[in-house]
Design a protein around this motif. Structure first.
Motif, short mmCIF file in Angstrom:
data_model
loop_
_atom_site.label_atom_id
_atom_site.label_comp_id
_atom_site.label_asym_id
_atom_site.label_seq_id
_atom_site.Cartn_x
_atom_site.Cartn_y
_atom_site.Cartn_z
N ARG A 21 0.87 -1.17 0.00
CA ARG A 21 0.00 0.00 0.00
C ARG A 21 0.91 1.22 0.00
NH1 ARG A 21 -1.30 4.51 3.79
NH2 ARG A 21 -3.46 5.02 3.38
N SER A 22 0.89 1.93 -1.11
CA SER A 22 1.77 3.09 -1.25
C SER A 22 1.34 4.20 -0.31
CB SER A 22 1.71 3.58 -2.70
OG SER A 22 2.80 4.41 -2.98
N ALA A 23 2.32 4.97 0.17
CA ALA A 23 2.03 6.10 1.06
C ALA A 23 0.95 6.98 0.45
CB ALA A 23 3.30 6.90 1.30
N THR A 24 -0.07 7.24 1.24
CA THR A 24 -1.24 8.00 0.79
C THR A 24 -1.60 8.95 1.93
OG1 THR A 24 -2.00 5.96 -0.31
CG2 THR A 24 -3.61 7.73 -0.07
N ALA A 25 -1.64 10.23 1.65
CA ALA A 25 -1.89 11.21 2.73
C ALA A 25 -3.32 11.07 3.23
CB ALA A 25 -1.61 12.62 2.24
N GLU A 26 -3.48 10.50 4.42
CA GLU A 26 -4.83 10.21 4.91
C GLU A 26 -5.49 11.42 5.55
OE1 GLU A 26 -2.00 6.70 5.63
OE2 GLU A 26 -2.05 8.75 6.40
N ARG A 27 -4.67 12.35 6.08
CA ARG A 27 -5.19 13.57 6.73
C ARG A 27 -6.05 13.26 7.95
NH1 ARG A 27 -4.85 18.44 3.26
NH2 ARG A 27 -3.65 17.87 1.41
N LEU A 28 -5.66 12.22 8.70
CA LEU A 28 -6.38 11.84 9.93
C LEU A 28 -5.47 12.15 11.12
CD1 LEU A 28 -7.91 8.46 8.68
CD2 LEU A 28 -9.12 10.64 9.04
N THR A 29 -5.34 13.46 11.39
CA THR A 29 -4.28 13.95 12.27
C THR A 29 -4.84 14.91 13.30
OG1 THR A 29 -2.90 13.94 10.30
CG2 THR A 29 -2.00 15.04 12.23
N GLU A 30 -4.29 14.87 14.52
CA GLU A 30 -4.55 15.93 15.50
C GLU A 30 -3.73 17.15 15.04
OE1 GLU A 30 -6.73 15.49 17.64
OE2 GLU A 30 -6.83 13.31 17.98
N ARG A 31 -4.41 18.19 14.60
CA ARG A 31 -3.70 19.30 13.94
C ARG A 31 -2.69 19.99 14.85
NH1 ARG A 31 -7.52 21.92 9.35
NH2 ARG A 31 -8.67 20.04 8.88
N GLU A 32 -2.99 20.06 16.14
CA GLU A 32 -2.07 20.77 17.05
C GLU A 32 -0.74 20.03 17.22
OE1 GLU A 32 -2.86 23.88 18.28
OE2 GLU A 32 -4.48 23.50 16.85
N THR A 33 -0.81 18.71 17.28
CA THR A 33 0.38 17.92 17.65
C THR A 33 0.96 17.11 16.49
OG1 THR A 33 -0.99 16.02 18.25
CG2 THR A 33 -0.52 17.63 19.99
N GLY A 34 0.17 16.91 15.44
CA GLY A 34 0.60 16.02 14.36
C GLY A 34 0.49 14.55 14.71
N PRO A 36 -1.29 10.88 15.15
CA PRO A 36 -2.34 10.19 14.40
C PRO A 36 -3.62 10.08 15.21
CG PRO A 36 -0.72 8.61 15.22
CD PRO A 36 -0.19 9.98 15.54
N ARG A 37 -4.78 10.19 14.56
CA ARG A 37 -6.07 10.01 15.23
C ARG A 37 -6.45 8.52 15.21
NH1 ARG A 37 -8.98 14.15 11.94
NH2 ARG A 37 -10.60 12.57 11.79
N PRO A 38 -7.33 8.08 16.12
CA PRO A 38 -7.75 6.68 16.14
C PRO A 38 -8.28 6.18 14.79
CG PRO A 38 -8.47 7.77 18.14
CD PRO A 38 -7.87 8.84 17.27
N ALA A 39 -8.91 7.05 14.03
CA ALA A 39 -9.45 6.66 12.72
C ALA A 39 -8.34 6.14 11.79
CB ALA A 39 -10.16 7.84 12.06
N LEU A 40 -7.11 6.60 12.00
CA LEU A 40 -6.01 6.15 11.15
C LEU A 40 -5.68 4.68 11.47
CD1 LEU A 40 -4.12 7.05 8.94
CD2 LEU A 40 -2.52 7.85 10.67
N GLY A 41 -5.70 4.33 12.75
CA GLY A 41 -5.49 2.93 13.12
C GLY A 41 -6.55 2.02 12.53
N ALA A 42 -7.80 2.51 12.51
CA ALA A 42 -8.90 1.72 11.93
C ALA A 42 -8.69 1.53 10.43
CB ALA A 42 -10.23 2.41 12.22
N LEU A 43 -8.18 2.56 9.76
CA LEU A 43 -7.89 2.46 8.32
C LEU A 43 -6.81 1.41 8.06
CD1 LEU A 43 -8.14 3.65 5.41
CD2 LEU A 43 -6.36 5.26 6.06
N TYR A 44 -5.73 1.43 8.84
CA TYR A 44 -4.66 0.45 8.65
C TYR A 44 -5.16 -0.97 8.96
CZ TYR A 44 -1.61 4.55 8.48
OH TYR A 44 -1.02 5.75 8.16
N GLU A 45 -6.05 -1.08 9.95
CA GLU A 45 -6.61 -2.39 10.28
C GLU A 45 -7.42 -2.94 9.11
OE1 GLU A 45 -9.21 -4.58 13.81
OE2 GLU A 45 -8.88 -2.42 13.90
N ARG A 46 -8.21 -2.08 8.47
CA ARG A 46 -8.99 -2.51 7.28
C ARG A 46 -8.06 -2.99 6.17
NH1 ARG A 46 -12.08 1.90 8.27
NH2 ARG A 46 -11.27 3.15 6.56
N LEU A 47 -6.99 -2.23 5.93
CA LEU A 47 -6.03 -2.61 4.88
C LEU A 47 -5.38 -3.96 5.20
CD1 LEU A 47 -4.40 0.88 4.33
CD2 LEU A 47 -5.52 -0.44 2.52
N ALA A 48 -5.03 -4.17 6.47
CA ALA A 48 -4.40 -5.43 6.87
C ALA A 48 -5.37 -6.59 6.72
CB ALA A 48 -3.91 -5.33 8.32
#
Length: 319
Positions: A21-34, A36-48
């Motif tokens: 899975r090629s790097a793809t900017a998901e934009r699921l980020t806490e903007r203040e700190t950079g 990752p948000r929990p939604a990003l983990g869920a996305l990677y779990e779906r891909l796996a």
């Protein structure tokens, strides 16, 4: 060669198949700190769960000054190590390998997110930012920042790190004649010419993570002809990557789109062939861009030019 669903070992890393899975900017980020948000983990779990062999995260900035936009994730300080570890755990438990892509956007920043964008020579590469030329100290600081981001990646439990050396971001800007006209050691007349920054970043990353840790690169082999980075220079950069201990090159474009593209789905195959000639027969390569069908992917792997098929949009549509 090998089929799409055959395992492959690249350096110290064994993948369950040849699908990346090629790097793809998901934009699921806490903007203040950079972070990752929990939604990003869920996305990677779906891909796996979908069966991908290796997942590369969307690019993470190595320094705040390299942040492309305000939804880009960070690996720029130790505070994000814990959140990243939690984000990738489920995907890893399902048998996927997860690597993080580390990047500095250079001139290719949104100035709204990064008020003081820097680049090798102050050449603008988009209408979003007016960059200034980096001082020698800033160049060295960016090199160190890549190394520290890689160290954090290892501490966060990533299976490897991928340096972003493509798509007209900072590493690519140093390689590109139109954007690197420096008159110091990091310019065309320096000891390693325009390859010097790439070499220093790769060496520093390797120093920080040790000899056994997977270090890959996404390499922009050629860009738009007017910028001067052609496949011959890109192939020299690839040979250097092999020399300095990078384990695998994912082949993509540099600043702008190259003229020479292949017919059919493997659009960047001509660049892969140029790189294959430079790195020898046994070095692992991945290819991205345009691949959609099993038939085209199997044909590509049978050719022996590349060993890994890298996908972005198909896995957005169907993880």
């Amino acid at each position: 060669s090998g089929s799409l669903f055959d395992p492959i070992t690249v350096g110290s890393l064994t993948l369950r198949n040849r699908v990346m899975r090629s790097a793809t900017a998901e934009r699921l980020t806490e903007r203040e700190t950079g972070a990752p948000r929990p939604a990003l983990g869920a996305l990677y779990e779906r891909l796996a769960r979908g069966g991908v062999g290796v997942i590369v995260t969307g690019h993470a900035y190595v320094q705040p000054g390299g942040r492309a936009h305000d939804e880009m994730t960070s690996l720029a300080d130790d505070a994000v190590i814990g959140p990243w570890r939690a984000t990738i755990a489920a995907a890893q438990a399902l048998g996927a390998r997860v690597m993080v892509q580390i990047n500095h956007a250079g001139s290719n920043c949104d100035q709204a997110a990064t008020p003081d964008p820097v680049s090798p020579s102050g050449v603008a590469t988009s209408d979003r930012a007016r960059p200034r030329a980096m001082t020698a100290a800033e160049v060295e600081g960016a090199i160190r920042a890549f190394g520290q981001a890689a160290r954090r990646a290892r501490e966060a439990g990533f299976d490897g790190v991928q340096i972003h050396g493509a798509h007209g971001y900072l590493v690519s800007q140093f390689l590109t004649p139109a954007t690197n006209t420096r008159d110091d050691a990091w310019g065309p007349d320096g000891p390693d010419g325009r390859l010097g920054f790439l070499k220093a970043v790769a060496e520093e990353v390797r120093r920080q993570v040790g000899d056994d840790y997977p270090v890959w690169i996404k390499l922009g082999v050629a860009g738009a002809p007017e910028h001067g980075l052609d496949a011959a220079l890109g192939a020299r950069a690839a040979a250097l990557c092999r020399e300095v201990g990078i384990d695998c090159i994912e082949i993509s474009h540099a600043l702008g789109q190259p003229e020479a593209v292949g017919r059919g789905e493997a659009r960047f195959l001509p660049m892969a062939e140029a790189v294959r000639g430079a790195v020898g027969p046994d070095y692992p390569l991945a290819l991205v861009n345009g691949l959609r069908t099993l038939r085209a992917m199997e044909e590509l792997l049978r050719s022996g030019v590349v060993q890994i098929v890298s996908l972005c949009r198909p896995l957005i549509a169907e993880p």
